[in-house]
Design a protein around this motif. Structure first.
Motif, PDB file in Angstrom:
ATOM      1  N   PHE A  24     -18.690  83.080  19.706  1.00  0.00           N
ATOM      2  CA  PHE A  24     -17.768  83.907  18.910  1.00  0.00           C
ATOM      3  C   PHE A  24     -16.301  83.718  19.326  1.00  0.00           C
ATOM      4  CE2 PHE A  24     -21.685  86.562  19.368  1.00  0.00           C
ATOM      5  CZ  PHE A  24     -22.235  86.222  18.145  1.00  0.00           C
ATOM      6  N   GLY A  25     -16.036  82.567  19.964  1.00  0.00           N
ATOM      7  CA  GLY A  25     -14.663  82.311  20.382  1.00  0.00           C
ATOM      8  C   GLY A  25     -14.252  83.101  21.611  1.00  0.00           C
ATOM      9  N   LEU A  26     -15.180  83.852  22.217  1.00  0.00           N
ATOM     10  CA  LEU A  26     -14.839  84.705  23.366  1.00  0.00           C
ATOM     11  C   LEU A  26     -15.764  84.489  24.551  1.00  0.00           C
ATOM     12  CD1 LEU A  26     -14.241  88.049  21.396  1.00  0.00           C
ATOM     13  CD2 LEU A  26     -12.482  86.600  22.418  1.00  0.00           C
ATOM     14  N   ILE A  27     -17.053  84.708  24.354  1.00  0.00           N
ATOM     15  CA  ILE A  27     -18.010  84.715  25.462  1.00  0.00           C
ATOM     16  C   ILE A  27     -18.257  83.286  25.953  1.00  0.00           C
ATOM     17  CG2 ILE A  27     -20.339  85.373  26.179  1.00  0.00           C
ATOM     18  CD1 ILE A  27     -20.282  87.436  23.893  1.00  0.00           C
ATOM     19  N   GLY A  28     -18.107  83.082  27.244  1.00  0.00           N
ATOM     20  CA  GLY A  28     -18.382  81.764  27.826  1.00  0.00           C
ATOM     21  C   GLY A  28     -17.301  80.738  27.571  1.00  0.00           C
ATOM     22  N   ALA A  29     -16.117  81.175  27.159  1.00  0.00           N
ATOM     23  CA  ALA A  29     -15.006  80.231  26.927  1.00  0.00           C
ATOM     24  C   ALA A  29     -14.637  79.545  28.240  1.00  0.00           C
ATOM     25  CB  ALA A  29     -13.814  80.968  26.355  1.00  0.00           C
ATOM     26  N   LYS A  30     -14.370  78.263  28.161  1.00  0.00           N
ATOM     27  CA  LYS A  30     -14.025  77.493  29.376  1.00  0.00           C
ATOM     28  C   LYS A  30     -12.697  76.781  29.177  1.00  0.00           C
ATOM     29  CE  LYS A  30     -17.416  74.715  30.077  1.00  0.00           C
ATOM     30  NZ  LYS A  30     -18.299  73.749  30.782  1.00  0.00           N
ATOM     31  N   ASP A  31     -11.893  76.799  30.247  1.00  0.00           N
ATOM     32  CA  ASP A  31     -10.622  76.065  30.222  1.00  0.00           C
ATOM     33  C   ASP A  31     -10.873  74.576  30.386  1.00  0.00           C
ATOM     34  OD1 ASP A  31      -9.188  78.358  29.934  1.00  0.00           O
ATOM     35  OD2 ASP A  31      -8.492  78.470  32.014  1.00  0.00           O
ATOM     36  N   ALA A  32      -9.897  73.825  29.963  1.00  0.00           N
ATOM     37  CA  ALA A  32      -9.921  72.383  30.244  1.00  0.00           C
ATOM     38  C   ALA A  32      -9.632  72.173  31.728  1.00  0.00           C
ATOM     39  CB  ALA A  32      -8.872  71.661  29.414  1.00  0.00           C
ATOM     40  N   LYS A  33     -10.258  71.151  32.301  1.00  0.00           N
ATOM     41  CA  LYS A  33     -10.023  70.816  33.711  1.00  0.00           C
ATOM     42  C   LYS A  33      -9.693  69.331  33.799  1.00  0.00           C
ATOM     43  CE  LYS A  33     -12.740  72.534  36.887  1.00  0.00           C
ATOM     44  NZ  LYS A  33     -13.937  72.708  37.767  1.00  0.00           N
ATOM     45  N   VAL A  34      -8.570  69.004  34.396  1.00  0.00           N
ATOM     46  CA  VAL A  34      -8.173  67.604  34.535  1.00  0.00           C
ATOM     47  C   VAL A  34      -7.779  67.323  35.981  1.00  0.00           C
ATOM     48  CG1 VAL A  34      -7.348  67.448  32.146  1.00  0.00           C
ATOM     49  CG2 VAL A  34      -5.748  68.033  33.959  1.00  0.00           C
ATOM     50  N   GLU A  35      -7.946  66.069  36.355  1.00  0.00           N
ATOM     51  CA  GLU A  35      -7.501  65.618  37.677  1.00  0.00           C
ATOM     52  C   GLU A  35      -6.277  64.731  37.479  1.00  0.00           C
ATOM     53  OE1 GLU A  35     -10.059  63.942  41.177  1.00  0.00           O
ATOM     54  OE2 GLU A  35      -9.317  62.218  40.023  1.00  0.00           O
ATOM     55  N   LEU A  36      -5.221  65.051  38.202  1.00  0.00           N
ATOM     56  CA  LEU A  36      -4.018  64.229  38.167  1.00  0.00           C
ATOM     57  C   LEU A  36      -3.888  63.483  39.487  1.00  0.00           C
ATOM     58  CD1 LEU A  36      -1.339  66.602  36.582  1.00  0.00           C
ATOM     59  CD2 LEU A  36      -2.984  65.120  35.449  1.00  0.00           C
ATOM     60  N   GLU A  37      -3.614  62.191  39.379  1.00  0.00           N
ATOM     61  CA  GLU A  37      -3.392  61.359  40.569  1.00  0.00           C
ATOM     62  C   GLU A  37      -1.970  60.829  40.521  1.00  0.00           C
ATOM     63  OE1 GLU A  37      -4.838  57.013  42.194  1.00  0.00           O
ATOM     64  OE2 GLU A  37      -6.358  58.336  41.362  1.00  0.00           O
ATOM     65  N   LEU A  38      -1.196  61.133  41.544  1.00  0.00           N
ATOM     66  CA  LEU A  38       0.204  60.713  41.559  1.00  0.00           C
ATOM     67  C   LEU A  38       0.304  59.212  41.804  1.00  0.00           C
ATOM     68  CD1 LEU A  38       3.076  61.920  41.368  1.00  0.00           C
ATOM     69  CD2 LEU A  38       3.094  61.968  43.875  1.00  0.00           C
ATOM     70  N   ILE A  39       1.012  58.533  40.919  1.00  0.00           N
ATOM     71  CA  ILE A  39       1.256  57.100  41.091  1.00  0.00           C
ATOM     72  C   ILE A  39       2.420  56.941  42.069  1.00  0.00           C
ATOM     73  CG2 ILE A  39       1.929  54.956  39.946  1.00  0.00           C
ATOM     74  CD1 ILE A  39       0.801  56.167  37.336  1.00  0.00           C
ATOM     75  N   PRO A  40       2.206  56.283  43.193  1.00  0.00           N
ATOM     76  CA  PRO A  40       3.283  56.168  44.183  1.00  0.00           C
ATOM     77  C   PRO A  40       4.488  55.423  43.617  1.00  0.00           C
ATOM     78  CG  PRO A  40       1.166  55.500  45.120  1.00  0.00           C
ATOM     79  CD  PRO A  40       0.970  55.615  43.640  1.00  0.00           C
ATOM     80  N   ASP A  41       5.677  55.893  43.977  1.00  0.00           N
ATOM     81  CA  ASP A  41       6.921  55.220  43.623  1.00  0.00           C
ATOM     82  C   ASP A  41       7.315  54.313  44.784  1.00  0.00           C
ATOM     83  OD1 ASP A  41       9.543  55.165  41.892  1.00  0.00           O
ATOM     84  OD2 ASP A  41      10.179  55.449  43.965  1.00  0.00           O
ATOM     85  N   ALA A  42       7.566  53.039  44.481  1.00  0.00           N
ATOM     86  CA  ALA A  42       7.809  52.051  45.537  1.00  0.00           C
ATOM     87  C   ALA A  42       8.993  52.429  46.429  1.00  0.00           C
ATOM     88  CB  ALA A  42       8.038  50.674  44.905  1.00  0.00           C
ATOM     89  N   ILE A  43      10.087  52.868  45.820  1.00  0.00           N
ATOM     90  CA  ILE A  43      11.286  53.212  46.602  1.00  0.00           C
ATOM     91  C   ILE A  43      11.024  54.449  47.450  1.00  0.00           C
ATOM     92  CG2 ILE A  43      13.724  53.772  46.517  1.00  0.00           C
ATOM     93  CD1 ILE A  43      13.105  50.960  45.594  1.00  0.00           C
ATOM     94  N   GLU A  44      10.344  55.435  46.870  1.00  0.00           N
ATOM     95  CA  GLU A  44      10.033  56.644  47.641  1.00  0.00           C
ATOM     96  C   GLU A  44       9.146  56.313  48.839  1.00  0.00           C
ATOM     97  OE1 GLU A  44       8.377  59.642  45.136  1.00  0.00           O
ATOM     98  OE2 GLU A  44      10.162  59.801  43.878  1.00  0.00           O
ATOM     99  N   GLU A  45       8.193  55.410  48.646  1.00  0.00           N
ATOM    100  CA  GLU A  45       7.316  55.023  49.761  1.00  0.00           C
ATOM    101  C   GLU A  45       8.118  54.297  50.840  1.00  0.00           C
ATOM    102  OE1 GLU A  45       4.209  55.930  50.193  1.00  0.00           O
ATOM    103  OE2 GLU A  45       4.214  57.001  48.266  1.00  0.00           O
ATOM    104  N   ALA A  46       9.078  53.483  50.428  1.00  0.00           N
ATOM    105  CA  ALA A  46       9.939  52.798  51.399  1.00  0.00           C
ATOM    106  C   ALA A  46      10.754  53.805  52.202  1.00  0.00           C
ATOM    107  CB  ALA A  46      10.864  51.814  50.675  1.00  0.00           C
ATOM    108  N   ILE A  47      11.253  54.826  51.510  1.00  0.00           N
ATOM    109  CA  ILE A  47      12.034  55.872  52.187  1.00  0.00           C
ATOM    110  C   ILE A  47      11.155  56.644  53.165  1.00  0.00           C
ATOM    111  CG2 ILE A  47      13.239  58.068  51.825  1.00  0.00           C
ATOM    112  CD1 ILE A  47      14.382  56.843  49.232  1.00  0.00           C
ATOM    113  N   HIS A  48       9.930  56.969  52.753  1.00  0.00           N
ATOM    114  CA  HIS A  48       8.999  57.669  53.660  1.00  0.00           C
ATOM    115  C   HIS A  48       8.743  56.828  54.911  1.00  0.00           C
ATOM    116  CE1 HIS A  48       8.557  60.733  50.772  1.00  0.00           C
ATOM    117  NE2 HIS A  48       7.600  60.197  50.050  1.00  0.00           N
ATOM    118  N   PHE A  49       8.592  55.526  54.720  1.00  0.00           N
ATOM    119  CA  PHE A  49       8.371  54.626  55.855  1.00  0.00           C
ATOM    120  C   PHE A  49       9.552  54.682  56.823  1.00  0.00           C
ATOM    121  CE2 PHE A  49       9.283  50.372  57.613  1.00  0.00           C
ATOM    122  CZ  PHE A  49       8.194  50.239  58.466  1.00  0.00           C
ATOM    123  N   LEU A  50      10.765  54.609  56.287  1.00  0.00           N
ATOM    124  CA  LEU A  50      11.959  54.675  57.133  1.00  0.00           C
ATOM    125  C   LEU A  50      12.057  56.008  57.861  1.00  0.00           C
ATOM    126  CD1 LEU A  50      14.600  52.993  54.786  1.00  0.00           C
ATOM    127  CD2 LEU A  50      13.780  52.109  56.981  1.00  0.00           C
TER     128      LEU A  50
END
Length: 205
Positions: free
Chosen positions: A42-68
């Motif tokens: 009935f649009g109410l009982i047992g309604a479930k949210d969407a669930k997604v997994e996000l994976e951050l794509i590393p930024d090359a410059i940011e990774e270089a800065i973290h290394f430094l």
């Protein structure tokens, strides 16, 4: 890899929630839908949210800065890192009170660190990057020193008519000497030897 699982009334809302958490944009993440949203009975009982997994794509410059930053912490150095867009590509400039340790004799430590920074960055880049690492404008000061040296040695070659062989230099430093004398009317340059002992030679035209 940095990952989070987020939910929302729709897949779009779940993704938006995740992007807000990371304060990033959609082009910086990989999205995997774990559960589709459902309205339930009935649009109410047992309604479930969407669930997604996000994976951050590393930024090359940011990774270089973290290394430094990791290197500086290991050496107990307080440094500030600024990213700039140079004419030949990205540049990382280091500022601090004890940068002599990171520069080394004639910039040898800085060159080694630049080599490692580029290895780190290119692990996370889809295209080849060449990052220039500098500390307190050392590169510009070193360039001026090499250009002055090139002029003095060119004068010596003209005066003595004998070739001059410089000490071994990095490819970047050899390039400075070659560029300074490439249009000289009376001398020319070439490189001799194998890395890491390759040297610039100045001879009469």
């Amino acid at each position: 890899m940095k990952k989070i699982v987020v939910t929302g009334k729709s897949i779009e809302e779940a993704v938006k929630n995740g992007l807000q958490q990371w304060n990033t944009t959609e082009d910086r993440v990989k999205i995997q839908v774990l559960e589709q949203p459902s309205k339930g009975l009935f649009g109410l009982i047992g309604a479930k949210d969407a669930k997604v997994e996000l994976e951050l794509i590393p930024d090359a410059i940011e990774e270089a800065i973290h290394f430094l930053e990791d290197v500086s912490r290991t050496m107990s150095l307080q440094i500030r890192i600024e990213k700039k867009d140079g004419k030949d590509g990205p540049e990382l400039h280091l500022f601090g009170s004890e940068l002599g340790m990171l520069i080394g004799r004639r910039g040898q430590t800085l060159d080694a660190l630049q080599y490692l920074v580029n290895i780190v960055a290119n692990r996370y880049s889809s295209s080849h990057l060449r990052i220039v690492l500098d500390a307190e404008q050392f590169r510009e000061r070193r360039k001026k020193t090499l250009e002055d040296l090139a002029d003095r040695l060119a004068d010596r070659v003209i005066r003595t008519k004998k070739e001059v062989v410089l000490e071994p230099m990095s490819p970047q430093e050899r390039k400075v000497i070659h560029a300074k004398l490439q249009d000289h009317a009376k001398v020319r340059t070439f490189s001799r030897g194998e890395e890491p002992n390759r040297r610039v030679v100045i001879v009469s035209r």
